[in-house]
Enzyme design. Structure first.
Site, PDB file in Angstrom:
ATOM      1  N   LEU A 145      54.835  82.949  47.174  1.00 19.20           N
ATOM      2  CA  LEU A 145      54.493  81.646  46.474  1.00 19.20           C
ATOM      3  C   LEU A 145      53.519  82.108  45.146  1.00 19.20           C
ATOM      4  O   LEU A 145      53.869  81.567  44.243  1.00 19.20           O
ATOM      5  CB  LEU A 145      54.060  80.796  47.443  1.00 19.20           C
ATOM      6  CG  LEU A 145      53.590  79.405  46.713  1.00 19.20           C
ATOM      7  CD1 LEU A 145      54.835  78.730  46.240  1.00 19.20           C
ATOM      8  CD2 LEU A 145      53.037  78.322  47.775  1.00 19.20           C
ATOM      9  N   HIS A 199      58.230  75.832  47.997  1.00 18.74           N
ATOM     10  CA  HIS A 199      58.247  77.363  47.664  1.00 18.74           C
ATOM     11  C   HIS A 199      59.153  77.779  46.847  1.00 18.74           C
ATOM     12  O   HIS A 199      59.145  78.495  45.612  1.00 18.74           O
ATOM     13  CB  HIS A 199      58.202  78.148  48.878  1.00 18.74           C
ATOM     14  CG  HIS A 199      56.922  77.990  49.511  1.00 18.74           C
ATOM     15  ND1 HIS A 199      56.575  78.863  50.914  1.00 18.74           N
ATOM     16  CD2 HIS A 199      55.724  77.020  49.699  1.00 18.74           C
ATOM     17  CE1 HIS A 199      55.430  78.210  51.200  1.00 18.74           C
ATOM     18  NE2 HIS A 199      54.848  77.385  50.649  1.00 18.74           N
ATOM     19  N   TYR A 273      52.279  67.478  47.976  1.00 19.66           N
ATOM     20  CA  TYR A 273      53.251  68.510  47.499  1.00 19.66           C
ATOM     21  C   TYR A 273      53.966  68.349  46.331  1.00 19.66           C
ATOM     22  O   TYR A 273      54.414  69.115  45.578  1.00 19.66           O
ATOM     23  CB  TYR A 273      53.977  68.926  48.626  1.00 19.66           C
ATOM     24  CG  TYR A 273      53.507  69.960  49.577  1.00 19.66           C
ATOM     25  CD1 TYR A 273      53.389  71.275  49.365  1.00 19.66           C
ATOM     26  CD2 TYR A 273      52.576  69.409  50.739  1.00 19.66           C
ATOM     27  CE1 TYR A 273      52.507  72.137  49.850  1.00 19.66           C
ATOM     28  CE2 TYR A 273      51.836  70.380  51.109  1.00 19.66           C
ATOM     29  CZ  TYR A 273      51.839  71.666  51.080  1.00 19.66           C
ATOM     30  OH  TYR A 273      51.093  72.732  51.773  1.00 19.66           O
ATOM     31  N   ARG A 275      52.911  66.877  43.671  1.00 21.86           N
ATOM     32  CA  ARG A 275      51.950  67.108  42.639  1.00 21.86           C
ATOM     33  C   ARG A 275      51.925  68.748  42.210  1.00 21.86           C
ATOM     34  O   ARG A 275      51.995  69.168  41.212  1.00 21.86           O
ATOM     35  CB  ARG A 275      50.302  66.672  43.073  1.00 21.86           C
ATOM     36  CG  ARG A 275      49.401  67.095  42.447  1.00 21.86           C
ATOM     37  CD  ARG A 275      48.606  68.488  42.903  1.00 21.86           C
ATOM     38  NE  ARG A 275      49.032  68.858  44.359  1.00 21.86           N
ATOM     39  CZ  ARG A 275      48.589  70.147  44.818  1.00 21.86           C
ATOM     40  NH1 ARG A 275      48.093  71.014  43.931  1.00 21.86           N
ATOM     41  NH2 ARG A 275      48.757  70.479  46.186  1.00 21.86           N
ATOM     42  N   HIS A 428      56.165  70.152  55.977  1.00 20.30           N
ATOM     43  CA  HIS A 428      54.913  69.501  55.775  1.00 20.30           C
ATOM     44  C   HIS A 428      54.711  68.109  56.507  1.00 20.30           C
ATOM     45  O   HIS A 428      53.793  67.526  56.099  1.00 20.30           O
ATOM     46  CB  HIS A 428      54.489  69.668  54.413  1.00 20.30           C
ATOM     47  CG  HIS A 428      54.110  71.134  53.806  1.00 20.30           C
ATOM     48  ND1 HIS A 428      53.007  71.599  54.225  1.00 20.30           N
ATOM     49  CD2 HIS A 428      54.610  71.835  53.039  1.00 20.30           C
ATOM     50  CE1 HIS A 428      52.903  72.755  53.910  1.00 20.30           C
ATOM     51  NE2 HIS A 428      53.931  73.013  53.034  1.00 20.30           N
ATOM     52  N   HIS A 430      54.608  64.963  59.018  1.00 16.42           N
ATOM     53  CA  HIS A 430      53.661  64.548  60.290  1.00 16.42           C
ATOM     54  C   HIS A 430      54.805  63.735  61.235  1.00 16.42           C
ATOM     55  O   HIS A 430      55.508  62.910  60.562  1.00 16.42           O
ATOM     56  CB  HIS A 430      52.576  63.806  59.838  1.00 16.42           C
ATOM     57  CG  HIS A 430      51.407  64.675  59.348  1.00 16.42           C
ATOM     58  ND1 HIS A 430      50.308  64.344  59.161  1.00 16.42           N
ATOM     59  CD2 HIS A 430      51.511  66.026  58.732  1.00 16.42           C
ATOM     60  CE1 HIS A 430      49.594  65.329  58.447  1.00 16.42           C
ATOM     61  NE2 HIS A 430      50.475  66.268  58.261  1.00 16.42           N
ATOM     62  N   ASP A 448      44.854  57.697  56.554  1.00 19.84           N
ATOM     63  CA  ASP A 448      45.541  58.691  57.057  1.00 19.84           C
ATOM     64  C   ASP A 448      44.707  60.004  57.052  1.00 19.84           C
ATOM     65  O   ASP A 448      43.877  60.292  56.133  1.00 19.84           O
ATOM     66  CB  ASP A 448      46.544  58.648  56.093  1.00 19.84           C
ATOM     67  CG  ASP A 448      47.617  59.701  56.602  1.00 19.84           C
ATOM     68  OD1 ASP A 448      47.428  60.742  57.093  1.00 19.84           O
ATOM     69  OD2 ASP A 448      49.031  59.564  56.173  1.00 19.84           O
ATOM     70  N   ARG A 453      42.744  71.420  56.890  1.00 10.43           N
ATOM     71  CA  ARG A 453      42.800  72.812  56.103  1.00 10.43           C
ATOM     72  C   ARG A 453      41.839  72.639  54.810  1.00 10.43           C
ATOM     73  O   ARG A 453      41.483  71.477  54.249  1.00 10.43           O
ATOM     74  CB  ARG A 453      44.360  72.901  55.407  1.00 10.43           C
ATOM     75  CG  ARG A 453      44.234  74.037  54.667  1.00 10.43           C
ATOM     76  CD  ARG A 453      45.800  74.207  53.629  1.00 10.43           C
ATOM     77  NE  ARG A 453      45.815  75.503  52.810  1.00 10.43           N
ATOM     78  CZ  ARG A 453      46.598  75.560  51.792  1.00 10.43           C
ATOM     79  NH1 ARG A 453      47.854  74.863  52.029  1.00 10.43           N
ATOM     80  NH2 ARG A 453      46.586  76.724  51.513  1.00 10.43           N
ATOM     81  N   HIS A 479      47.531  59.148  63.880  1.00 11.50           N
ATOM     82  CA  HIS A 479      47.990  58.127  62.945  1.00 11.50           C
ATOM     83  C   HIS A 479      47.863  56.627  63.472  1.00 11.50           C
ATOM     84  O   HIS A 479      47.909  56.518  64.400  1.00 11.50           O
ATOM     85  CB  HIS A 479      49.279  58.301  62.375  1.00 11.50           C
ATOM     86  CG  HIS A 479      49.444  59.670  61.908  1.00 11.50           C
ATOM     87  ND1 HIS A 479      49.545  60.957  62.424  1.00 11.50           N
ATOM     88  CD2 HIS A 479      49.337  60.212  60.538  1.00 11.50           C
ATOM     89  CE1 HIS A 479      49.745  62.084  61.446  1.00 11.50           C
ATOM     90  NE2 HIS A 479      49.596  61.724  60.288  1.00 11.50           N
ATOM     91  N   GLU A 679      20.020  44.460  48.859  1.00 14.53           N
ATOM     92  CA  GLU A 679      19.763  44.320  50.318  1.00 14.53           C
ATOM     93  C   GLU A 679      20.492  42.950  50.642  1.00 14.53           C
ATOM     94  O   GLU A 679      20.146  42.113  51.562  1.00 14.53           O
ATOM     95  CB  GLU A 679      18.399  44.436  50.691  1.00 14.53           C
ATOM     96  CG  GLU A 679      17.876  45.818  50.813  1.00 14.53           C
ATOM     97  CD  GLU A 679      16.631  46.118  51.429  1.00 14.53           C
ATOM     98  OE1 GLU A 679      15.837  45.097  51.732  1.00 14.53           O
ATOM     99  OE2 GLU A 679      16.239  47.227  51.885  1.00 14.53           O
TER     100      GLU A 679
END
Lengths: 749, 749
Positions: A145, A199, A273, A275, A428, A430, A448, A453, A479, A679
């Protein structure tokens, strides 16, 4: 003819012949073009944001030139020196190429030339990278990659100085470096190259970019259509557990463009991903646009590439940070470099949407190419308009038929609900069918978790995915959705999950005061149907918009249901009693439960359980219809986390045991504010007196919300027919309601 | 003479007599003055920040006038409606008074007049406030303190409309409201009024302000000098556990001005309470300056009031947030209203320090009086200069002889060390001798926990101090200092603690590369001497400045020492092994230990134990000289906290058992950065290879720091003689060092 004259003549002939070759294959032609460069040079000094960017890039590149070139023998993971150095090399080389074309200063061309020849000298004998973790090890980096990243950028640098090199020099570079490099990441690593995966997109773009510079049609075909006979095993997997090969699936850039994007431009892996993948998609798309305009890559699949930019921008909160759907690192935003590319290209090669200019203004830099110039000129000329994010429903799946993601927004992102009813999202993804997150402006109200990582931080597992990404971040219980019998959706099995997706029931944002999305999941737990309906409602009796959540469950068996709320902030108050354990123990053994400590355990004292918290100087109250037999659990992430890889975040969880069909109905109500400077504590109490399920059967579910002043809001959902034209009639408590369409909303005192 | 003429004549006579009285006692004269108001009116429209403030205040007051006046029967604590309403009333009335004087619009005067008469009608028969928690209950509010706030502000409102009222009206207000009000908070509550305490300061100022408006000398004497015979019990205590009466101590405003401020302007309770107390000090100081200039209140104790403003501003981080020494709520900053007062008054009545103007610019509002006009004109005229915070050493105690607080800063607040070696700080003091906190710019690196209270948030214990303030926030183990045998300093006994203070050993910030403060504590643990020396060092081999900490302990008994580091952020890495417990249990039974969970327990594997964390996108490493027998504990706050009143923050703790004399030597080293947008991880590793104690005896302690490139920095401390002129000689490892003064710093490769 004197020797002097002969030399002069020879020089003229050489100049002419260079010019002739340049005609045949003019460079730069990949990202920068000759006409673009001319336009840039002509406008230098008169377009502030472009000029600023040139200055900043110059400083950066000049500082690197002063340091000298280093191409160390590869040895490190992404956190280490050799990784960072090679990465910086290609980033700087690409910029130096732009500077050479813009400023015509030879030092930039020389820098690239020298660097390329250092790589050429090294690459010939370079073995595969010594780190063995990757399913597809690179040579300069630990995975193909990153090698592909290198080639995508270096192709641009090479194109920029192409004309400064002799044909012998080009031949050396192409034969010893670029072609072997392209072969290594493609033919020698089909498990990396020949997939539909982000990839592979990088790999395809890398091969395609260098193909266009070298005018190598064979490589270009390989880039566009993949390797015909890749010999890949149908059971092989990558490091993330994703399947390498799916039978019958096409490969290459066009397949990658076809498959992961829905017709709305949603990228199935999610915005983090997307992005990352946008850069190779757009940069190779642009290169094709420049060199092979007849292929119409930008127009492919009804302009999906440029639509993707719009979808991505809409998948961000009020601060521009992307929603961390699936594996997403929080904090990543449209300020990142690939989004500068995306916004600039989408503006210039799209419809010159003036709203994109306001994003570019915030980014405060542009590309050093024709699109960047165009953006900077638009800003200079005062064309920028605010980028307005409204509610949006994005389909998932190649044909838009695999569920989707809905974002309901009220006002100027005052409340934003992100509802996920999508496909699995490749490796990737979930296990979080029908989950959601909630934002007030740029602040998370219910989170979320994102990924587990620390990207590029070597001390944390080499900067790669941590074990806890699988044991926690991907799990269902991590979740805001339903967990049944402490199991993950699809039992956490990727193959099964990849076969299914949720189904949209209906989406309706026509009435800005009551915006609704509803979806059904039939496969996450076989035998159990989840039907979740979420609404963002603005009522005059409430200071701010609130969220209504109706999760209807039909099951052919008795189960334990866990329904968590990952609230962000500090516990303020609740209307139920609970016991606090003396020692903290994990809630369960696996499927993510092993990571949750139980900090409190109680039971509802009324039918309308309330719980308030304070987060980011704002108050929030959950009001939820509960049963006496429910358990209420305060949990905190952190158990079985010896390396402190997880954040110590909290949740309130409703646990309902031994139940088949049931309903979880909740309101999340933002209200008031607190400032530690003044306050002043304003509007710190909920406005809801009672939340009640007033009707529930196969056909209809009715929920009433009574506020503290006695005003009642009634929301009735038609459970089995969402068609807009359908007439409904229902009697509740002696009163008859008539309406047309999927839901009915009524209010009275 | 016709009747008409007689009436006209009478009107003239009345007008003259009003004018005569006004001459005798001109109003306004308290905060606004006649000449000041004239100057303001003349400059209206030409001083942007002043005009802006007038507009904003007008909007605010006009909105309240439109809502109508409400003076509800008091019933709530500080989080509730009646409290908030009465508070808003006095704040708005004071502003309406300013607007009346500035704009001459009668509606503002009428609003105040009507409100005052509503209070007058109510007050006559008003019982003591129904909430019984306070040691000194008010009438409008649950404590006299808030009633005093009311009178301080209402005095200003009354002064502003004094001339619009008939003498009969004034008589009614003064006899039925103001005098009984002043008597109630003073004579009827001497336990509140007659102390040296921030509460009393408010009481004194309140009585004094109304005395000046009413020209009542008896009340003024009571304000300045207190009540002579208060009949107070020497053992009585307030709600915070503070002693009410100290034998022989004077009372009244001047005593309060005398005692809690050191000659440097440090206020012994700490900056959070100084910020609160500054308002009555300065506003009554200004009133005295205007009405009784001959008393020279501003000049009292060598200008201590104006010095106090400077001290307070210096006790803030780079974001302007006050260091939370003792009971302090985090987030309170110089953006708060009382600091607008402080900065404006200090500028105008002080030396017109142009650096104060830059703070006022950030505050973006000014007082609507002569000082505010002066500040706004200074800003308009471009006089503002950046407020530069350098290292500073502030003495504590009436005569500056009770220890102090040192702030060592490097660069532009790049690293800020706050070292506390002060007196106990009255009833808001914490048991944290020789503790510290560390900041990088505005971010906490190692925190001081602050208070355990959600000020004004009714849901959390009525917005008052929580039980955990005593059981956690005040304890020794909650701070970055030494705990012996799991006991608190002074056994947590306020009387004992109040008798002692730490002693400065030396302070030296002359060399900006090596700034040092050193102090000794002999009484926190009888029989044990703590001598702590802290330095902020900038060395070329390090990217950023670091902190060196030498804690030398001499004890006549064997003890267990606990030495915690309350790091802010996420654990990255460490060079020692530890075990992670399956269940989390509290570390101890009391003295704060009951609130700490143990998340990990290990032992050093080398003499230089290292631990790194990531906080706010920056890396930090602790390097500490440890012994093989030390225990290393990862702790987290949150045990025995059933109401979730505490933040779940972490610490690393060194535990050394069965030891008398010993040394804890540590470096806290900030380095590098991480951005989730660029995903670049820079300089994420420590530059320290080894930290070693190379010499330690009664007279000298020597510490060497070897960096990863082999450069050695040696710091030698003279333990028993810190005089600058003293010559020292010491041999370490065969090498002889000669130097003059308290410490020696040398470097070599």
């Amino acid at each position: 003819m004197s020797l002097k004259n002969i030399i002069a003549l020879m020089l003229i002939v050489m100049a002419l012949s260079t010019s002739f070759f340049a005609q045949a294959q003019p460079h730069p032609n990949l990202i920068l073009t000759q006409s673009g460069v001319e336009k840039i040079r002509k406008n230098l000094g008169s377009v502030p944001l472009f000029d600023d960017t040139v200055q900043r890039v110059k400083q950066e590149v000049d500082a690197e030139i002063a340091l000298g070139i280093d191409t160390p023998i590869p040895k490190d993971f992404s956190g280490g020196y050799t990784h960072q150095r090679h990465k910086l090399n290609f980033l700087i080389a690409q910029k130096a190429g732009e500077l050479y074309q813009i400023t015509q200063q030879k030092k930039y061309a020389k820098y690239i030339r020298d660097m390329l020849f250092q790589y050429e000298a090294m690459y010939k004998t370079l073995p595969v990278h010594p780190q063995e973790r990757s399913y597809a090890r690179g040579k300069l980096f630990w995975q193909c990659l990153n090698d592909s990243n290198w080639l995508v950028y270096m192709s641009q640098a090479y194109d920029a100085i192409y004309n400064t090199l002799s044909s012998a020099e080009r031949e050396t570079l192409e034969n010893n470096l670029f072609r072997p490099f392209a072969d290594f990441i493609s033919i020698e690593n089909p498990q990396f190259y020949n997939r539909v995966h982000n990839h592979s997109t990088w790999g395809n773009a890398a091969v395609g970019m260098i193909a266009l510079v070298m005018n190598d049609d064979e490589l270009l075909q390989r880039a566009l259509y993949g390797i015909e006979d890749d010999g890949l095993d149908l059971n092989a997997r990558d490091n993330d557990g994703g399947l390498i090969k799916v039978a019958g699936q096409k490969a290459g850039f066009l397949a990658n463009l076809e498959d992961p994007f829905s017709p709305d431009g949603y990228y199935t892996e999610g915005p983090y991903y997307q992005r990352y993948a946008m850069y190779p998609f757009l940069i190779f798309g642009l290169a094709m646009h420049n060199v092979k305009p007849e292929m119409q890559v930008f127009e492919h699949k009804n302009n999906v590439l440029l639509k993707g930019v719009d979808a991505l921008l809409n998948l961000s909160d009020a601060d521009g940070e992307f929603f961390p759907l699936n594996d997403g690192q929080k904090g990543m935003s449209y300020y990142t470099a690939s989004l500068v590319t995306a916004v600039n290209i989408a503006y210039h090669y799209g419809e010159k949407n003036p709203q994109l200019l306001s994003i570019a203004e915030k980014q405060n830099k542009v590309l050093l190419d024709e699109s960047g110039l165009s953006v900077a000129m638009g800003i200079r000329d005062g064309k920028a308009q605010p980028f307005v994010k409204s509610s949006i429903n994005l389909t998932d799946g190649q044909n838009g038929e695999q569920g989707g993601v809905a974002v309901l927004r009220y006002g100027n992102e005052d409340l934003t609900l992100v509802f996920k009813y999508a496909a699995q999202g490749l490796s990737h993804g979930h296990y979080d069918k029908l989950s959601y997150s909630l934002y007030e402006k740029g602040d998370e109200v219910l989170q979320d978790y994102g990924l587990a990582r620390f990207v590029n931080i070597g001390q944390k597992g080499g900067g790669n995915y941590l074990k806890e990404n699988k044991t926690w971040a991907k799990t269902t219980i991590a979740h805001n959705t339903l967990s049944q019998n402490e199991q993950m959706h699809f039992n956490g099995k990727y193959e099964t999950a990849s076969k299914h997706h949720s189904e949209l029931y209906f989406y309706d944002d026509a009435n800005k005061q009551v915006q609704v999305v509803s979806a059904i999941e039939n496969n996450a737990y076989p035998g159990t149907q989840l039907h979740r309906t979420m609404a963002v409602i603005k009522d005059d009796g409430f200071e701010k918009p609130f969220m209504l959540d109706i999760m209807k469950i039909n099951s052919d068996s008795k189960n334990q249901y866990d329904f968590p709320y990952y609230f962000m902030g500090q516990v303020l108050s609740q209307n139920f009693e609970y016991e606090s354990p003396k020692v903290l123990k994990p809630l369960g053994e696996n499927n993510g439960y092993q990571h949750l400590y139980v900090e409190g355990k109680g039971q509802p004292s009324t039918d309308s359980t309330q719980f308030s918290w304070l987060g980011n100087g704002k108050y929030y109250t959950l009001t939820t219809a509960t049963k006496k037999s429910d358990e209420l659990l305060f949990t905190r992430i952190g158990a079985n986390d010896p390396q402190f890889n997880l954040r110590r975040d909290a949740a309130l969880m409703i646990r309902r045991k031994d139940t088949d069909d049931t309903l979880f109905v909740s309101v999340i109500e933002p209200h008031g504010s607190y400032s530690p400077v003044s306050e002043l504590s304003l509007n710190s109490s909920s406005h809801i007196a009672q939340l009640e399920v007033v009707h529930d059967d196969k056909n209809y579910t009715g929920v009433s919300i009574q506020d503290v002043k006695g005003k009642v809001s009634l929301f009735i959902l038609a459970n089995s027919d969402a068609s807009p034209a359908k007439q409904h009639q229902l009697e509740i408590g002696g009163k008859t309601y008539n309406w047309k369409g999927s839901y009915h909303f009524a209010q009275w005192y």
